[in-house]
Design a protein around this motif. Structure first.
Motif, PDB file in Angstrom:
ATOM      1  N   ASN A 103     -16.934  11.219 -27.168  1.00  0.00           N
ATOM      2  CA  ASN A 103     -17.683  12.434 -27.482  1.00  0.00           C
ATOM      3  C   ASN A 103     -16.824  13.607 -27.045  1.00  0.00           C
ATOM      4  O   ASN A 103     -15.626  13.439 -26.805  1.00  0.00           O
ATOM      5  CB  ASN A 103     -19.097  12.419 -26.883  1.00  0.00           C
ATOM      6  N   SER A 104     -17.375  14.788 -26.902  1.00  0.00           N
ATOM      7  CA  SER A 104     -16.548  15.959 -26.613  1.00  0.00           C
ATOM      8  C   SER A 104     -15.947  15.929 -25.217  1.00  0.00           C
ATOM      9  O   SER A 104     -15.013  16.685 -24.929  1.00  0.00           O
ATOM     10  CB  SER A 104     -17.376  17.237 -26.786  1.00  0.00           C
ATOM     11  N   ASP A 105     -16.456  15.072 -24.328  1.00  0.00           N
ATOM     12  CA  ASP A 105     -16.004  15.063 -22.935  1.00  0.00           C
ATOM     13  C   ASP A 105     -15.210  13.830 -22.529  1.00  0.00           C
ATOM     14  O   ASP A 105     -14.565  13.838 -21.476  1.00  0.00           O
ATOM     15  CB  ASP A 105     -17.213  15.187 -21.997  1.00  0.00           C
ATOM     16  N   TYR A 106     -15.250  12.757 -23.323  1.00  0.00           N
ATOM     17  CA  TYR A 106     -14.602  11.529 -22.857  1.00  0.00           C
ATOM     18  C   TYR A 106     -14.204  10.616 -24.012  1.00  0.00           C
ATOM     19  O   TYR A 106     -14.700  10.738 -25.139  1.00  0.00           O
ATOM     20  CB  TYR A 106     -15.525  10.746 -21.911  1.00  0.00           C
ATOM     21  N   MET A 107     -13.296   9.708 -23.703  1.00  0.00           N
ATOM     22  CA  MET A 107     -12.945   8.588 -24.574  1.00  0.00           C
ATOM     23  C   MET A 107     -13.111   7.307 -23.766  1.00  0.00           C
ATOM     24  O   MET A 107     -12.581   7.186 -22.671  1.00  0.00           O
ATOM     25  CB  MET A 107     -11.494   8.679 -25.070  1.00  0.00           C
ATOM     26  N   ILE A 108     -13.873   6.354 -24.301  1.00  0.00           N
ATOM     27  CA  ILE A 108     -14.038   5.035 -23.685  1.00  0.00           C
ATOM     28  C   ILE A 108     -13.429   4.012 -24.635  1.00  0.00           C
ATOM     29  O   ILE A 108     -13.760   3.984 -25.822  1.00  0.00           O
ATOM     30  CB  ILE A 108     -15.511   4.691 -23.411  1.00  0.00           C
ATOM     31  N   ARG A 109     -12.566   3.152 -24.102  1.00  0.00           N
ATOM     32  CA  ARG A 109     -11.848   2.230 -24.964  1.00  0.00           C
ATOM     33  C   ARG A 109     -11.809   0.821 -24.396  1.00  0.00           C
ATOM     34  O   ARG A 109     -11.518   0.619 -23.220  1.00  0.00           O
ATOM     35  CB  ARG A 109     -10.401   2.692 -25.140  1.00  0.00           C
ATOM     36  N   ASN A 110     -12.107  -0.167 -25.245  1.00  0.00           N
ATOM     37  CA  ASN A 110     -11.884  -1.572 -24.923  1.00  0.00           C
ATOM     38  C   ASN A 110     -10.541  -1.998 -25.485  1.00  0.00           C
ATOM     39  O   ASN A 110     -10.292  -1.850 -26.692  1.00  0.00           O
ATOM     40  CB  ASN A 110     -12.977  -2.464 -25.528  1.00  0.00           C
ATOM     41  N   ASN A 209     -10.345  20.460 -25.995  1.00  0.00           N
ATOM     42  CA  ASN A 209     -11.177  21.172 -26.959  1.00  0.00           C
ATOM     43  C   ASN A 209     -12.361  20.343 -27.443  1.00  0.00           C
ATOM     44  O   ASN A 209     -13.302  20.882 -28.030  1.00  0.00           O
ATOM     45  CB  ASN A 209     -10.327  21.608 -28.159  1.00  0.00           C
ATOM     46  N   GLY A 210     -12.322  19.019 -27.228  1.00  0.00           N
ATOM     47  CA  GLY A 210     -13.498  18.195 -27.451  1.00  0.00           C
ATOM     48  C   GLY A 210     -13.677  17.615 -28.837  1.00  0.00           C
ATOM     49  O   GLY A 210     -14.660  16.912 -29.080  1.00  0.00           O
ATOM     50  N   GLU A 211     -12.755  17.855 -29.769  1.00  0.00           N
ATOM     51  CA  GLU A 211     -12.864  17.287 -31.117  1.00  0.00           C
ATOM     52  C   GLU A 211     -11.987  16.043 -31.210  1.00  0.00           C
ATOM     53  O   GLU A 211     -10.808  16.078 -30.865  1.00  0.00           O
ATOM     54  CB  GLU A 211     -12.409  18.298 -32.168  1.00  0.00           C
ATOM     55  N   ARG A 225      -8.747  11.995 -40.095  1.00  0.00           N
ATOM     56  CA  ARG A 225     -10.179  12.204 -40.208  1.00  0.00           C
ATOM     57  C   ARG A 225     -10.758  12.489 -38.831  1.00  0.00           C
ATOM     58  O   ARG A 225     -10.089  12.321 -37.810  1.00  0.00           O
ATOM     59  CB  ARG A 225     -10.868  10.993 -40.833  1.00  0.00           C
ATOM     60  N   THR A 226     -11.993  12.924 -38.781  1.00  0.00           N
ATOM     61  CA  THR A 226     -12.703  13.091 -37.519  1.00  0.00           C
ATOM     62  C   THR A 226     -13.756  11.995 -37.390  1.00  0.00           C
ATOM     63  O   THR A 226     -14.161  11.382 -38.377  1.00  0.00           O
ATOM     64  CB  THR A 226     -13.374  14.469 -37.432  1.00  0.00           C
ATOM     65  N   GLY A 227     -14.199  11.753 -36.181  1.00  0.00           N
ATOM     66  CA  GLY A 227     -15.203  10.724 -35.943  1.00  0.00           C
ATOM     67  C   GLY A 227     -15.254  10.370 -34.476  1.00  0.00           C
ATOM     68  O   GLY A 227     -14.377  10.746 -33.695  1.00  0.00           O
ATOM     69  N   GLN A 228     -16.280   9.624 -34.088  1.00  0.00           N
ATOM     70  CA  GLN A 228     -16.470   9.234 -32.698  1.00  0.00           C
ATOM     71  C   GLN A 228     -16.274   7.745 -32.454  1.00  0.00           C
ATOM     72  O   GLN A 228     -16.175   7.319 -31.305  1.00  0.00           O
ATOM     73  CB  GLN A 228     -17.881   9.624 -32.231  1.00  0.00           C
TER      74      GLN A 228
END
Length: 348
Positions: A103-110, A209-211, A225-228
């Motif tokens: 999301n705009s504040d974090y990246m969580i990855r497996n 910037n959160g995007e 592309r953009t996406g979450q």
């Protein structure tokens, strides 16, 4: 179920010296001995030429070339051997999994892969000669599996396929080059559009910037592309996708279905790391079992890291480290539900 670990490697200094120190450490590890056995099984179908790799790396990441030289001097190998093991150019890459949620504040990855490829090194490096400081688990010593730099730029990548490879860099070296040389998403996109790609991967980018931007990259084309949510298939370069996408699409849909119930980063971490939630994978024999879950917070300059499933994250305050405060933790411990050997822990 077996216990595993990642050593926390902290270094401030020149790339050459970092390479030399890593080479000395590797002499006393299982990694090189095990990798030599692996090379006997899967001999490269091409010759890696020093002049070619040097010509590709030096203009965009001269520090990494110096690190390779340090490794060469410490190990007393020929440069061709160094490039085959650590160069990140023209090498083969096995299939893998991986899932990412942002999301705009974090990246969580497996990070989903085979245990025999996992070298157990969580690397924090602040170069004094060239490039930005980074925090990231390493792959093939010089590459990075995912990570964040001192400006908060964060990257993770997901495998799509390795059919029809062309001359270029592999995913972990691309991640390292981006983190050390780019301040933000815009600079990272420019590099990913320009750099030659060996295989087909999605690169997920997030900064302060959160995007979130997802760069679909193959040896033949690059789309943005953009996406979450990102798993193991392309949304735009669909002609590059594998024929069997069911598991990738299932993990993607599981994350999408749970987005509405996620109210904070810890909720997101639990969705990815809990073994019963449908995203975490135990397919270790199929080269797609979850070995670690990473979390990155570009605005706070903090990183979370856990080995195996159903774990609490170890929290690293990268901002304090950048100001000179070393981490007290020397090793991250976890448990993984497989009996397959890890390359850094025992002879294979």
């Amino acid at each position: 179920m077996q216990s595993i670990y990642s050593d926390v490697i902290q270094y401030r200094g020149r790339h050459y010296d970092f390479g030399y120190e890593q080479g000395i450490d590797l002499k006393h590890s299982y990694i090189l001995e095990n990798r030599k056995k692996q090379w006997k099984i899967r001999r490269p179908r091409f010759i890696i030429k020093e002049d070619e790799v040097k010509r590709m790396i030096q203009p965009i990441a001269p520090g990494i070339w110096e690190e390779l030289c340090g490794l060469m001097d410490a190990l007393q190998w020929d440069m061709e051997e160094i490039l085959q093991e650590f160069g990140g150019y023209r090498l083969a890459y096995q299939k893998s999994g991986c899932s990412i949620f942002t999301n705009s504040d974090y990246m969580i990855r497996n990070y989903d892969y085979h245990p025999k490829t996992y070298e157990g090194r969580y690397t924090v490096f602040q170069p004094t000669d060239q490039g930005y400081a980074t925090i990231a688990p390493s792959q093939r010593i010089t590459g990075r599996m995912d990570g964040m730099n001192e400006h908060g730029l964060t990257i993770g990548y997901n495998f799509v396929h390795r059919r029809h490879p062309e001359d270029g860099f592999i995913c972990n070296m691309i991640a390292r080059i981006v983190l050390e040389n780019c301040k933000d998403v815009e600079q990272a996109i420019a590099v990913l559009q320009e750099i030659p790609h060996r295989h087909s991967f999605s690169y997920v980018l997030l900064d302060k910037n959160g995007e979130t931007y997802i760069i679909e990259a193959s040896p033949r084309a690059v789309k943005i592309r953009t996406g979450q949510v990102c798993t193991n298939h392309f949304e735009h370069l669909t002609e590059e996708n594998r024929h069997h996408l069911a598991d990738s699409q299932r993990r993607q849909q599981t994350i999408q279905d749970n987005k509405g119930q996620i109210t904070n980063a810890y909720d997101a971490f639990r969705l990815m790391n809990d073994s019963k939630r449908g995203v975490f994978s135990t397919k270790y024999k199929q080269w797609a079992g979850t070995i670690h879950t990473s979390g990155y917070f570009p605005k706070q300059l903090k990183a979370w890291f856990a080995l195996g499933g159903d774990r609490e994250p170890v929290i690293f305050d990268f901002n304090k480290w950048l100001k000179g405060q070393d981490f007290s933790i020397k090793r991250v411990i976890g448990k993984v539900d497989t009996s397959l050997p890890f390359v850094h822990m025992e002879k294979m």
